[in-house]
Design a protein around this motif. Structure first.
Motif, PDB file in Angstrom:
ATOM      1  N   CYS A  69     114.789  71.627   0.005  1.00  0.00           N
ATOM      2  CA  CYS A  69     116.449  71.852   0.345  1.00  0.00           C
ATOM      3  C   CYS A  69     117.244  71.050  -0.634  1.00  0.00           C
ATOM      4  O   CYS A  69     117.783  69.470  -0.161  1.00  0.00           O
ATOM      5  N   GLU A  96     111.198  71.597   3.258  1.00  0.00           N
ATOM      6  CA  GLU A  96     110.435  72.171   2.420  1.00  0.00           C
ATOM      7  C   GLU A  96     111.305  73.913   2.886  1.00  0.00           C
ATOM      8  O   GLU A  96     110.918  74.607   3.483  1.00  0.00           O
ATOM      9  N   THR A  97     111.371  74.112   1.132  1.00  0.00           N
ATOM     10  CA  THR A  97     111.708  75.383   1.710  1.00  0.00           C
ATOM     11  C   THR A  97     111.337  76.493  -0.406  1.00  0.00           C
ATOM     12  O   THR A  97     111.564  75.969  -0.893  1.00  0.00           O
ATOM     13  N   TYR A 130     117.506  75.846  -4.490  1.00  0.00           N
ATOM     14  CA  TYR A 130     116.702  76.175  -3.255  1.00  0.00           C
ATOM     15  C   TYR A 130     117.773  75.101  -1.919  1.00  0.00           C
ATOM     16  O   TYR A 130     118.713  74.252  -1.932  1.00  0.00           O
ATOM     17  N   CYS A 171     117.410  75.974   2.573  1.00  0.00           N
ATOM     18  CA  CYS A 171     116.711  76.489   3.824  1.00  0.00           C
ATOM     19  C   CYS A 171     117.451  77.498   4.256  1.00  0.00           C
ATOM     20  O   CYS A 171     118.562  77.419   3.959  1.00  0.00           O
TER      21      CYS A 171
END
Ligand SMILES: [Zn+2]
Ligand SMILES: [Zn+2]
Length: 178
Positions: A10, A17-18, A28, A30
């Motif tokens: 993110c 993590e995303t 990116y 989240c």
């Protein structure tokens, strides 16, 4: 960072993590940062940018908002106590008149906090003529004049209903109206 599996993190939370991306800038993000818009998920930055275009009021518009709201609210505040029960019907009308007058004067420009300025002016100006009555009631005046208390309380109550209706209508028009 040259693993075979590509993990993405993110933009706002580098440890999260995303796989979700903003559909405008491609960052990116989240799910916590994703804002759902009619055109898909976007990051906070892009949404803010979009809102800044949407809210295009100038400092002058804020001044105009106050300059317009105060006299209308003041005139209404002088008339309302004489209307007895009809004060209830006047509330929404005053709200609409103020909202429309602001819209015309500011050429329909929008300000993020314009409705707050209008609301503060409306409530402030309405309370001024009421203040002496309120002070009288709070100061225990009714105990010494019990024969008047019913009438005074009724008029304070009607004024309060008027103010709630006028503010509610004004707020709804300015925040959600076109
Ligand atoms: Zn974005
Ligand atoms: Zn995040």
């Amino acid at each position: 960072m040259s693993e075979t599996t590509s993990t993405h993190y993110c933009f706002y939370h580098p440890s999260v993590e995303t796989e979700l991306r903003c559909n405008k800038c491609g960052r990116y993000i989240c799910p916590k940062d994703a804002v759902r818009t009619p055109v898909g998920y976007r990051c906070k930055g892009c949404v803010k940018e979009q809102q800044d275009i949407f809210y295009n009021a100038t400092a002058l518009d804020y001044v105009l908002t106050a300059v317009i709201t105060c006299p209308i609210a003041f005139i209404a505040a002088l008339i309302v106590p004489r209307l007895s029960i009809f004060a209830i019907f006047v509330g929404p009308i005053v709200g609409i008149i103020i909202a429309e007058a602001i819209r015309l004067a500011t050429s329909k420009r929008r300000g993020r906090y314009m409705w707050i300025v209008a609301l503060v002016c409306l409530i402030g100006v309405t309370i001024i003529p009421l203040w002496s009555t309120l002070e009288f009631v709070l100061g225990g005046g009714l105990i010494f004049m019990p024969q008047e208390s019913g009438g005074i309380l009724l008029s304070v109550g009607l004024d309060a209903i008027y103010l709630v209706l006028a503010s509610g209508t004004l707020m709804a028009r300015m925040r959600f109206g076109k």
